[in-house]
Design a protein around this motif. Structure first.
Motif, PDB file in Angstrom:
ATOM      1  N   TYR A  85     -11.987  -0.666 -11.369  1.00 50.36           N
ATOM      2  CA  TYR A  85     -11.377  -0.240 -10.123  1.00 50.36           C
ATOM      3  C   TYR A  85     -10.029   0.408 -10.427  1.00 50.36           C
ATOM      4  O   TYR A  85      -9.251  -0.141 -11.183  1.00 50.36           O
ATOM      5  CB  TYR A  85     -11.193  -1.437  -9.204  1.00 50.36           C
ATOM      6  CG  TYR A  85     -10.569  -1.072  -7.899  1.00 50.36           C
ATOM      7  CD1 TYR A  85     -11.354  -0.637  -6.855  1.00 50.36           C
ATOM      8  CD2 TYR A  85      -9.190  -1.121  -7.739  1.00 50.36           C
ATOM      9  CE1 TYR A  85     -10.769  -0.260  -5.669  1.00 50.36           C
ATOM     10  CE2 TYR A  85      -8.605  -0.736  -6.553  1.00 50.36           C
ATOM     11  CZ  TYR A  85      -9.412  -0.307  -5.519  1.00 50.36           C
ATOM     12  OH  TYR A  85      -8.840   0.078  -4.351  1.00 50.36           O
ATOM     13  N   PRO A  86      -9.660   1.486  -9.845  1.00 54.51           N
ATOM     14  CA  PRO A  86     -10.446   2.314  -8.932  1.00 54.51           C
ATOM     15  C   PRO A  86     -11.109   3.501  -9.626  1.00 54.51           C
ATOM     16  O   PRO A  86     -11.445   4.458  -8.954  1.00 54.51           O
ATOM     17  CB  PRO A  86      -9.376   2.796  -7.969  1.00 54.51           C
ATOM     18  CG  PRO A  86      -8.158   2.957  -8.827  1.00 54.51           C
ATOM     19  CD  PRO A  86      -8.274   1.984  -9.952  1.00 54.51           C
ATOM     20  N   LEU A  87     -11.261   3.438 -10.916  1.00 54.33           N
ATOM     21  CA  LEU A  87     -11.841   4.595 -11.608  1.00 54.33           C
ATOM     22  C   LEU A  87     -13.354   4.602 -11.511  1.00 54.33           C
ATOM     23  O   LEU A  87     -13.973   5.641 -11.382  1.00 54.33           O
ATOM     24  CB  LEU A  87     -11.420   4.597 -13.076  1.00 54.33           C
ATOM     25  CG  LEU A  87      -9.926   4.421 -13.351  1.00 54.33           C
ATOM     26  CD1 LEU A  87      -9.678   4.346 -14.833  1.00 54.33           C
ATOM     27  CD2 LEU A  87      -9.160   5.584 -12.768  1.00 54.33           C
ATOM     28  N   LYS A 527     -10.410  -7.583  -5.346  1.00 50.43           N
ATOM     29  CA  LYS A 527     -10.249  -7.031  -6.691  1.00 50.43           C
ATOM     30  C   LYS A 527      -9.585  -8.084  -7.573  1.00 50.43           C
ATOM     31  O   LYS A 527      -8.528  -8.601  -7.215  1.00 50.43           O
ATOM     32  CB  LYS A 527      -9.396  -5.774  -6.664  1.00 50.43           C
ATOM     33  CG  LYS A 527     -10.128  -4.570  -6.153  1.00 50.43           C
ATOM     34  CD  LYS A 527      -9.698  -4.212  -4.773  1.00 50.43           C
ATOM     35  CE  LYS A 527     -10.656  -3.236  -4.122  1.00 50.43           C
ATOM     36  NZ  LYS A 527     -10.470  -3.205  -2.677  1.00 50.43           N
ATOM     37  N   HIS A 557      -5.774   2.438 -18.660  1.00 51.32           N
ATOM     38  CA  HIS A 557      -5.988   1.470 -17.589  1.00 51.32           C
ATOM     39  C   HIS A 557      -5.810   0.049 -18.121  1.00 51.32           C
ATOM     40  O   HIS A 557      -5.179  -0.785 -17.478  1.00 51.32           O
ATOM     41  CB  HIS A 557      -7.394   1.664 -17.036  1.00 51.32           C
ATOM     42  CG  HIS A 557      -7.516   1.327 -15.588  1.00 51.32           C
ATOM     43  ND1 HIS A 557      -6.711   1.888 -14.634  1.00 51.32           N
ATOM     44  CD2 HIS A 557      -8.331   0.482 -14.929  1.00 51.32           C
ATOM     45  CE1 HIS A 557      -7.043   1.411 -13.446  1.00 51.32           C
ATOM     46  NE2 HIS A 557      -8.018   0.540 -13.598  1.00 51.32           N
ATOM     47  N   GLU A 578      -0.069  -1.263  -6.721  1.00 47.57           N
ATOM     48  CA  GLU A 578      -0.596   0.071  -7.007  1.00 47.57           C
ATOM     49  C   GLU A 578      -2.111   0.010  -7.238  1.00 47.57           C
ATOM     50  O   GLU A 578      -2.845   0.894  -6.836  1.00 47.57           O
ATOM     51  CB  GLU A 578       0.122   0.613  -8.248  1.00 47.57           C
ATOM     52  CG  GLU A 578      -0.377   1.922  -8.773  1.00 47.57           C
ATOM     53  CD  GLU A 578       0.221   2.206 -10.137  1.00 47.57           C
ATOM     54  OE1 GLU A 578       1.450   2.067 -10.278  1.00 47.57           O
ATOM     55  OE2 GLU A 578      -0.537   2.538 -11.062  1.00 47.57           O
ATOM     56  N   LEU A 579      -2.560  -1.078  -7.876  1.00 45.65           N
ATOM     57  CA  LEU A 579      -3.970  -1.186  -8.217  1.00 45.65           C
ATOM     58  C   LEU A 579      -4.741  -2.021  -7.197  1.00 45.65           C
ATOM     59  O   LEU A 579      -5.883  -2.389  -7.436  1.00 45.65           O
ATOM     60  CB  LEU A 579      -4.121  -1.795  -9.609  1.00 45.65           C
ATOM     61  CG  LEU A 579      -3.529  -0.979 -10.751  1.00 45.65           C
ATOM     62  CD1 LEU A 579      -3.542  -1.765 -12.032  1.00 45.65           C
ATOM     63  CD2 LEU A 579      -4.295   0.311 -10.935  1.00 45.65           C
ATOM     64  N   ASP A 580      -4.130  -2.349  -6.080  1.00 47.39           N
ATOM     65  CA  ASP A 580      -4.775  -3.117  -5.003  1.00 47.39           C
ATOM     66  C   ASP A 580      -5.317  -4.471  -5.465  1.00 47.39           C
ATOM     67  O   ASP A 580      -6.388  -4.893  -5.034  1.00 47.39           O
ATOM     68  CB  ASP A 580      -5.951  -2.328  -4.390  1.00 47.39           C
ATOM     69  CG  ASP A 580      -5.492  -1.049  -3.737  1.00 47.39           C
ATOM     70  OD1 ASP A 580      -4.356  -1.051  -3.241  1.00 47.39           O
ATOM     71  OD2 ASP A 580      -6.249  -0.074  -3.725  1.00 47.39           O
ATOM     72  N   LEU A 703       3.109  -8.337   1.183  1.00 51.07           N
ATOM     73  CA  LEU A 703       4.540  -8.108   1.337  1.00 51.07           C
ATOM     74  C   LEU A 703       5.049  -9.064   2.414  1.00 51.07           C
ATOM     75  O   LEU A 703       4.335  -9.369   3.364  1.00 51.07           O
ATOM     76  CB  LEU A 703       4.783  -6.665   1.790  1.00 51.07           C
ATOM     77  CG  LEU A 703       4.667  -5.593   0.715  1.00 51.07           C
ATOM     78  CD1 LEU A 703       4.661  -4.229   1.369  1.00 51.07           C
ATOM     79  CD2 LEU A 703       5.815  -5.696  -0.270  1.00 51.07           C
ATOM     80  N   PRO A 704       6.302  -9.540   2.320  1.00 49.29           N
ATOM     81  CA  PRO A 704       6.793 -10.483   3.326  1.00 49.29           C
ATOM     82  C   PRO A 704       6.770  -9.858   4.721  1.00 49.29           C
ATOM     83  O   PRO A 704       7.123  -8.691   4.885  1.00 49.29           O
ATOM     84  CB  PRO A 704       8.215 -10.800   2.869  1.00 49.29           C
ATOM     85  CG  PRO A 704       8.552  -9.786   1.861  1.00 49.29           C
ATOM     86  CD  PRO A 704       7.286  -9.306   1.261  1.00 49.29           C
ATOM     87  N   ASN A 705       6.370 -10.643   5.687  1.00 48.37           N
ATOM     88  CA  ASN A 705       6.155 -10.123   7.033  1.00 48.37           C
ATOM     89  C   ASN A 705       7.439  -9.588   7.654  1.00 48.37           C
ATOM     90  O   ASN A 705       7.439  -8.586   8.343  1.00 48.37           O
ATOM     91  CB  ASN A 705       5.572 -11.238   7.902  1.00 48.37           C
ATOM     92  CG  ASN A 705       5.196 -10.745   9.279  1.00 48.37           C
ATOM     93  OD1 ASN A 705       4.719  -9.619   9.416  1.00 48.37           O
ATOM     94  ND2 ASN A 705       5.408 -11.559  10.285  1.00 48.37           N
ATOM     95  N   ARG A 706       8.555 -10.291   7.402  1.00 49.86           N
ATOM     96  CA  ARG A 706       9.795  -9.906   8.077  1.00 49.86           C
ATOM     97  C   ARG A 706      10.725  -9.162   7.118  1.00 49.86           C
ATOM     98  O   ARG A 706      11.921  -9.377   7.099  1.00 49.86           O
ATOM     99  CB  ARG A 706      10.471 -11.147   8.639  1.00 49.86           C
ATOM    100  CG  ARG A 706       9.801 -11.650   9.895  1.00 49.86           C
ATOM    101  CD  ARG A 706      10.211 -13.043  10.254  1.00 49.86           C
ATOM    102  NE  ARG A 706       9.558 -14.031   9.420  1.00 49.86           N
ATOM    103  CZ  ARG A 706      10.159 -14.752   8.493  1.00 49.86           C
ATOM    104  NH1 ARG A 706      11.429 -14.621   8.272  1.00 49.86           N
ATOM    105  NH2 ARG A 706       9.488 -15.625   7.784  1.00 49.86           N
ATOM    106  N   GLY A 707      10.163  -8.331   6.269  1.00 45.27           N
ATOM    107  CA  GLY A 707      11.000  -7.566   5.354  1.00 45.27           C
ATOM    108  C   GLY A 707      11.322  -8.362   4.111  1.00 45.27           C
ATOM    109  O   GLY A 707      10.599  -9.272   3.748  1.00 45.27           O
ATOM    110  N   ALA A 708      12.433  -8.031   3.500  1.00 36.80           N
ATOM    111  CA  ALA A 708      12.749  -8.622   2.203  1.00 36.80           C
ATOM    112  C   ALA A 708      12.920 -10.141   2.284  1.00 36.80           C
ATOM    113  O   ALA A 708      13.371 -10.662   3.269  1.00 36.80           O
ATOM    114  CB  ALA A 708      14.023  -8.016   1.660  1.00 36.80           C
TER     115      ALA A 708
END
Lengths: 708, 440
Positions: A85-87, A527, A557, A578-580, A703-708
């Motif tokens: 993935y994703p190639l 993944k 890769h 980047e690679l999900d 990613l954190p819900n409320r920003g950093a």
């Protein structure tokens, strides 16, 4: 009644002519050898269960299943979006399909006969089945080279030689399992072709060669050794019409056929590895033409012509070759091939090749371990071949000498060496035994006739002694082979076993536990990132998308994954985003003492990670202590103690007592107390850890819900 | 299938269901106050909420019966905290539960003041906003209202400090906003915080009764008066440093600036109305209704695309307008076709029924791709949609069978075959003829 049948049979046996007895005996020995070679490969099935072993076989199994279910065309056009993935990977065009086609055909034939059998079982038992066939082919090959007696000894030897068993136990479903059979079959056909000089045998050799090409990349060895044989025959003045017919047919048909395998494609006409065969083909034509011209001209004329032609042809040939290579028409030799010629090449240049343990140079001891008495019988066999030099003996000498060199370069090629060892030893043992057995017999008969003694003192006694010693050697060989097979080569490596304190067997089934956890607890399209070793197993058993796998076709890769593992959490998170990546899987042996875990492989990740452009910030020496050691205890380098791999392996490990009398967090593989115990994971959360902590799975946080 | 199952169920049951549905449709809003007097001082704001269909529950912030959720379900969609002085929340409420409420999709409006308690300060730091020290007030010696008591803390903030988003603060006009309270500083690392109302450049935040001995924490344009956060799950939070900003007094007040300009009404009423509509998800809400992708001459998506296929991608987006979903039309919606990096990035053509579509050719690189639509506009909910598809290489039948430039080779191959055939004929006959002559 039964007694009467028995007596009838006994009489029938006695009434048989000598030839018939001879045939029966040969048949019996050969079939026993074939059965033996099958059955001694079943240790792992009996001890564990009918499972596929190791890593690559899982991929082969998965593809075979696909082939059996979907048919050949969809297999040929199979684009796998679950791997790399994703190639993605074009499976149909990047594998040698011989193995899968073979087992799928067996599967279909058996089912057509209403013998319902699972694809998995076909796969598990294919290698033992083919080693039975190998036994039979070896008999024929050695028979062609020397005598039926040598054939029988060679057959029995190859049935149990550990060097071959290591790659062909039940469950070890890999290309090599059938490739050795194909290789010996091709050799047999080739020898036949050289002996007879008929189109029939040459074509058969080409077909056998095609089967070999379709099943293993090692066919390159074959397409180099046969031309070399022809070349040696030319140099030694043994070139004849037989060789001409045999080689020209084999080369033309074989090359055209081999180009039909899409993975091979145009390689036979474009890469340096195949240029030798092409050159010899050309030489053959020239040689034949020269012979023809010579027969028409007188000697003086011929001399002049010959010199002029040879010098111009050689000059232009070299020039063209150099030009083509410079223009890039002929691909330069691949890294694997360079590492054959120069064992240190890979180590210095291509970490991904050097990281595979089976590409390492062979240790001395493993020759003895894998071949035992064959190591000593090999030169004896060579002696006998030299003492009676024929076209075919030259071939086996060449094969023996070359393969012993290659086996010394790469552990993996021990497999190519094992058959020739068996054949040469078969020739040796058989020749010696027949010499001495005759003397025992002779003495018995001669005693009555005359007192005329031979040159030797106590011939009969020495002969008897020698035969006894030989028998002891052979018995020892048998015992050694059985022991090695049982102890060293019959563990499936997917299920581990260890001895407990009381000597009982403890089974660690952590791999399958983890893979089934993934299969049942993660989303279908999740993944999974792991080091490439486990790629095939994850796709086959967990049915999840993976980033890199054992088909190491894309170095960049793999390097990216290596960088993620070797970086700090923040850096790694960027790569994983980047690679999900959804899940990360690591293998950890610190609790059980399982030594081939990811920390021990970690330096390879660092090297491979740092070997590409994006990973130039990863430097191997950052992971060593100032003294240049790789340590995970307090002395270890801070880069190592804070990288993602360390954290994933040792998360929560600092609170665990592993061994009595040792502090918590004592690593049983490295035998140290780990250096960084109290840390939390920021971007990952532990998802699953198996019973013995061998496999640990982490989920990548959003990613954190409320920003950093 | 379900309707058939429910056939024969008595009418009472259906009525009950209808009631449940109606209850779910209304927006439940909990208003926490310091004293119930706030109900009177902020009646215009609260009344406007009620008029817009909010089911208001006004409670004192330390009421011991407070709870946000019951049996794992939230009782309220929105939370208004007009209780700057509360030392400890009552009942099951705490900073953690409010943060959880936000992470669970709830919207929060918080107002502080000069004397805001630590609890409120703690809460706002969770959403990336920091209130200045206790006792500090925003002071501006150039932008204050004529009604100021001399400390210049009643700020008439020019409307140019408002965020440039009609969705959040309504249509732009020149009327200043009245503000009395503390200044806000935002976390520079937090990309989600929006500056709704910036302080004038001449403002600073300090205790008005003390001599200035050190440099103020918050000064000028770096200081916010009202901040907002739209979390990644699209929950919205608005933080104001002034409770009075929402009060009847400020909304109804007239404004007179030291520069001589005077306005009959402050801008507060309009901004408060717009901001409350935004924070309670009545404005600027988008949703993806459907995604459709297929080959240009087909209507169903294939199992996998092949390289160089002509593909059409459609996405239907709707916007919430006055409580109903209406088609959304914009000409800046983009689609990306991504495999690690975007290989294709195109602006989609909108249509009046909210359907955005784009046609393109799949790149000549196989792999696993995603159709990605990421639409982030200030004030609107974040639209994110990604659809994973595989792009496979040609199958063995999809290549050209005959290549033009190879015709000479075909010709040579066939001529060779014919030649060999003829040659073998000639060869055989040639061999026979001398034998015949010999026989003769």
């Amino acid at each position: 009644m039964s007694t009467s049948i028995l007596s009838y049979r006994t009489r029938g046996w006695l009434r048989m002519s000598v030839e018939k007895q001879d045939t029966l005996l040969k048949m019996a020995v050969l079939s026993l050898a074939a059965i033996l070679s099958f059955s001694c490969r079943l240790f792992s099935v009996l001890r564990f269960e009918s499972v596929i072993h190791e890593f690559d076989p899982y991929f082969n199994y998965r593809t075979t299943k696909f082939l059996a279910e979907e048919g050949f065309y969809s297999f040929h056009n199979w684009f796998d979006d679950r791997a790399w993935y994703p190639l993605g990977r074009i499976i149909g065009g990047t594998i040698y399909p011989g193995l899968m086609v073979t087992s799928a055909s067996i599967y279909h034939i058996l089912n057509w006969l209403h013998i319902t059998i699972d694809v998995r079982n076909v796969c598990v038992f294919l290698a033992p089945f083919f080693s039975s066939l190998t036994t039979i082919v070896t008999y024929h090959l050695a028979k062609e080279l020397k005598s039926p007696g040598a054939g029988l000894v060679a057959a029995v030897m190859i049935a149990i030689v550990p060097g071959y068993i290591s790659r062909s136990v039940a469950g070890s479903y890999d290309n090599e399992g059938i490739a050795i059979f194909c290789m010996l079959l091709t050799y047999y056909m080739w020898i036949k072709a050289v002996k007879t000089g008929t189109l029939f045998w040459s074509t058969m050799a080409a077909l056998a060669y095609f089967y070999m090409v379709s099943s293993w990349g090692g066919y390159v060895f074959l397409i180099n050794i046969i031309p070399l044989h022809v070349l040696i025959l030319m140099i030694t003045g043994r070139f004849s019409h037989r060789v001409y017919v045999a080689y020209s047919t084999l080369y033309v048909i074989g090359t055209i056929l081999s180009m039909q395998i899409s993975f091979v494609g145009f390689q036979p006409v474009s890469t340096s590895e195949h240029m030798g065969a092409f050159g010899v083909f050309g030489l053959c034509q020239i040689h034949a033409f020269v012979d023809y011209v010579r027969s028409r001209l007188n000697k003086a004329q011929f001399e002049v012509l010959f010199r002029a032609v040879i010098s111009t042809v050689a000059a232009t040939g070299v020039l063209v070759l150099v030009m083509l290579t410079a223009m890039g028409k002929i691909a330069p030799w691949t890294g694997r091939f360079y590492s054959l010629l120069d064992p240190s090449y890979a180590k210095n240049n291509i970490p991904i090749i050097a990281s595979v343990s089976e590409h390492q140079p062979t240790a001395w001891s493993s020759f003895y371990f894998d071949l035992q008495m064959l190591t000593f019988m090999f030169p004896v066999g060579l002696y006998f071949c030299f003492s009676n030099l024929t076209d075919e003996n030259i071939f086996i000498i060449l094969y023996g000498v070359l393969s012993i060199y290659f086996a010394g370069v790469m552990v993996r090629l021990m497999l190519v060496l094992a058959p020739v060892m068996c054949i040469l030893s078969g020739i040796a043992v058989s020749s010696m035994l027949s010499t001495y057995m005759k003397q025992i017999d002779e003495v018995k008969t001669e005693k009555k006739k005359t007192k005329f003694e031979g040159n030797y003192f106590m011939r009969s006694e020495i002969a008897t002694f020698f035969v006894c010693v030989m028998s002891v050697f052979l018995v020892m060989y048998t015992l050694h082979c059985t022991w090695v097979t049982s102890e060293a080569y019959s563990s499936p490596s997917i299920v581990l076993s260890a001895r407990g304190h009381d000597g009982s067997r403890i089974i660690f089934d952590d791999f399958r536990e983890a893979y089934y956890w993934l299969r049942h607890n993660t989303p279908q399209d999740a993944k999974v990132m792991s080091w490439w070793d486990y790629g095939y197993q994850i796709t086959a058993m967990a049915n999840r998308t993976i980033l890199v796998d054992n088909n190491t076709w894309n170095n960049t890769h793999i390097s990216r994954v290596g960088q993620a593992m070797a970086s700090t959490e923040d850096k790694a998170y960027e790569i994983m985003q980047e690679l999900d990546v959804d899940y990360v899987l690591v293998i950890f042996g610190g609790l059980t003492g399982y030594s081939s875990d990811d920390i021990n492989k970690f330096l390879w990740m660092v090297r491979i990670g740092g070997s590409t452009e994006k990973g130039t910030h990863i430097k191997e020496h950052d992971y060593y202590t100032p003294a240049g050691e790789f340590r995970v205890d307090k002395e270890g380098s801070p880069t190592l103690l804070n990288c993602l791999m360390y954290k994933m392996c040792y998360y929560r490990f600092g609170q665990v007592y592993t061994e009595g009398g040792k502090p918590p967090g004592y690593d049983r593989v490295r035998n140290v107390e780990i250096g960084n115990k109290d840390f939390e994971l920021d971007v990952l959360e532990e998802a699953y850890t198996t019973e013995h902590w061998i496999v640990r799975i982490y989920k990548v946080k959003d990613l954190p819900n409320r920003g950093a | 299938m379900h309707t058939s199952m429910f056939q024969g169920v008595d009418v009472n049951m259906l009525c009950l269901l209808a009631v449940c549905v109606a209850a779910a449709a209304a927006t439940n809003t909990l208003v926490l106050v310091d004293t119930l007097a706030t109900r009177e001082t902020h009646s215009i704001f609260l009344k406007s909420l009620q008029e817009r269909g909010h089911e208001l529950t006004v409670k004192v912030a330390d009421d011991p019966s407070l709870q946000l959720s019951r049996y794992g379900e939230y009782l309220y969609q929105n939370l208004v905290i007009f209780a700057p002085g509360v030392e400890e929340f009552g009942g099951a409420l705490s900073v953690e539960t409010i943060v959880e409420f936000i992470d669970g999709g709830g919207n929060v409006l918080v107002a502080g003041s000069r004397e805001a308690a630590d609890l409120i300060r703690e809460l706002v730091t969770e959403v990336g906003v920091e209130m200045d020290e206790e006792g500090a007030a925003v002071i501006d010696h150039l932008h204050y209202d004529a009604n100021d008591d001399g400390q210049h803390t009643l700020i008439a903030a020019p409307s140019s400090g408002l965020i440039d988003s009609e969705v959040m603060v309504g249509a732009r006009d020149a009327i200043p906003l009245l503000y009395r309270g503390t200044g806000l500083i935002t976390d520079a690392d937090n990309p989600l915080v929006l500056p709704v109302l910036r302080a004038p450049s001449t403002a600073y935040c300090y205790s008005p009764t003390q001599a200035i001995t050190d440099y103020p924490h918050a000064t000028g344009q770096n200081m916010l008066l009202v901040a907002a956060l739209q979390a990644r799950n699209n929950a919205r939070v608005v933080v104001s440093g002034s409770l009075e900003f929402f009060s009847d007094a400020f909304i109804m007040a007239s404004v007179q600036t030291p520069q001589g300009a005077s306005y009959e009404r402050s801008g507060n009423g309009r901004v408060v109305e717009a901001l409350s509509r935004w924070v309670f998800m009545e404005e600027g809400v988008l949703r993806v209704v459907s995604i459709d992708h297929h080959l240009q001459d087909q209507s169903e998506p294939p199992v996998a695309y092949t390289i160089k296929d002509d593909v059409e991608y459609k996405i239907k987006v709707e916007r919430l307008v006055e409580g109903t979903w209406k088609p959304y039309v914009a000409n800046d919606m983009q689609m990306e076709f991504v495999r690690i990096d975007p290989f294709v990035r195109l602006t989609m053509t909108p249509s009046s029924n909210g359907l955005f579509s784009v046609k393109f050719k799949v790149p000549d690189v196989y792999g696993v791709y995603q159709f990605k639509v990421e639409y982030n506009r200030v004030g609107f909910t974040r639209l994110y949609s990604s659809t994973q598809v595989s792009v496979r290489p040609f199958t063995h039948l999809q290549y050209e069978r005959f290549i033009e430039c190879a015709y000479p080779y075909y010709a040579s191959a066939f001529s060779m075959m014919v030649g060999v055939f003829l040659f073998s004929l000639v060869f055989l006959h040639h061999k026979e003829s001398p034998s015949k002559t010999k026989a003769d």
